[in-house]
Write an enzyme that holds these catalytic residues in place. Structure first.
Site: not given
Ligand code: MG
Length: 419
Positions: A186, A238, A240, A264, A290, A311, A344, A367
């Site tokens: 991440y 991604d 983040h 992303e 998201e 997203r 999650d 996803e």
């Molecule tokens: Mg993401």
């Protein structure tokens, strides 16, 4: 006269769908919501799942919805049990749009994450009930299939470029055509190892993020992957929301030669106006959403054609009903969907996304999220992954059930720090 009488009769008659529904439910007493049950569970892992079960006046007829919020699970439980659940008792579950709207305005302040979790759970449960009553999967009620299964993208990671390449190959061999490539987990690709680099005396010694290093490293990763894997596989990345806006613009330019399927969350939600700057200088496809909870976040991004994929997470943005409206907006402006399904997420939200995915023309990608055997046992009808595609059970409604006795064996243990 005869013709006029015929026309008059036609105008007086209810629409065909309403007549069919009346025939199908003739003799049944009017439907009402009798009970609102909240079912929190860890599902035998560290999940923070909260399910809503709406029980109707028709014996055995109930619907399931996802009210999961990994960071504030108990807030959602309280919001349903103490505030909005009692409002639904006695209402007609057939009136999905009406109940959605009245629940939304009842809290006065709208578009919070918790409020949307509650709305989405209600919405999914009502669609589940309607599908069960009609004897049809929800996607049939949403307009029917536009595709036969839902293509997924997988998550490949690795400590170095070779490991990432090996993991992308592994997913390609499984049948995935779309693979997200991260390096170092991440926010990886720009991490200075613990204890290294410039540190204040007696200060933090753990891993530290260096965004210039990140912007140098990630294009090299994608150059490596394109040289080794060619252009056939569709690659995603991604960010983040880790970058300051001007470096986000730079990264979008620097990865342009490697033809990503999408980049992303290159910007944080507070800085979405910078998408206009990125659009001026790069053709890298962009995905965002998201963290969205408010239509004022996603509507301008879609209507100004500033992103290529939206997203939103269904359970954070108003459920199936809201997603269908967003998908229609996307269709008008040439944007596609890529509903968020992080690790999650739960199987009910996954299926809510699945039924929307099957029935919309503006679908882009979904996803990947997979569950251990215990979850499939606890929740019969959990969607199956095969060869890079997601398959629902095709049962009526959402096509999933929940064994409450099994769920109760695994009580939810709230995480102190969320993720
Ligand atoms: Mg993401």
């Amino acid at each position: 006269m005869e013709r006029r009488g015929f026309l008059k009769g036609l105008l007086a008659a209810p629409p065909l769908a309403a007549r069919l529904y009346a025939q199908r439910t003739r003799g049944l007493p009017p439907l009402a919501i009798r009970e609102v049950k909240v079912i929190p569970t860890s599902a035998g892992g560290r999940y923070q799942w909260v399910f809503l079960k709406i029980v109707t006046s028709e014996p055995g007829l109930y619907g399931l919805g996802s009210a999961s919020n990994v960071n504030q699970a108990l807030s959602v439980v309280t919001a349903i049990e103490k505030h909005l659940g009692p409002f639904w008792i006695g209402k007609n579950p057939d009136r999905i749009e009406d109940l959605w709207q009245s629940t939304n305005v009842r809290s006065y302040w709208r578009n919070s994450a918790i409020q949307n979790n509650v709305l989405s759970a209600l919405d999914a449960a009502l669609w589940d009930i309607k599908g069960k009553r009609a004897g049809m999967p929800v996607y049939e009620l949403l307009g029917g299939k536009v595709r036969d299964a839902v293509p997924l993208y997988a998550h490949a990671d690795g400590r170095d470029m070779q490991q990432v390449e090996d993991n992308v190959r592994k997913y390609m061999e499984e049948g995935y055509r779309h693979v997200r490539a991260q390096m170092g987990g991440y926010g990886g690709g720009g991490m200075i190892p613990p204890g290294q680099g410039s540190r204040p005396a007696a200060g933090f010694t753990g891993p530290a993020f260096d965004e210039e290093l990140y912007v140098d490293t990630i294009p090299k990763l994608f150059e490596h992957l394109r040289v080794k894997l060619g252009n056939g596989v569709k690659l995603l990345h991604d960010v983040h929301e880790h970058l300051t806006p001007i470096l986000a613009v730079e990264l979008a330019k620097r990865v342009e030669p490697y033809r990503l399927f999408f980049l992303e969350d290159v910007l944080p939600p507070e800085q979405i106006a910078w998408f206009r700057n990125i659009r001026q200088v790069a053709t890298t496809p962009l995905a965002m959403g998201e963290l969205n909870t408010n239509p004022h976040e996603w509507v301008p991004l879609i209507s100004e054609r500033l992103i290529d994929f939206v997203r939103n997470r269904l359970s954070a943005t108003g459920g199936i009903t809201a997603a269908k409206k967003t998908a229609a907006l996307c269709e008008t402006f040439g944007v596609r969907t890529a509903w968020q399904e992080g690790g999650d997420n739960d199987p009910v939200n996954q299926l809510a996304s699945y039924h929307v995915d099957l029935s919309i023309a503006s679908f882009g990608i979904q996803e990947e999220n997979h569950f251990p055997p215990l979850v499939h046992e606890m929740m019969p009808g959990t969607a199956q992954l095969k060869g890079g595609y997601l398959y629902g059970s095709d049962g009526p409604g959402l096509g999933i059930d929940l064994n409450e006795a099994t769920a109760a064996k695994y009580p939810l243990q709230p995480l102190e720090t969320g993720l």
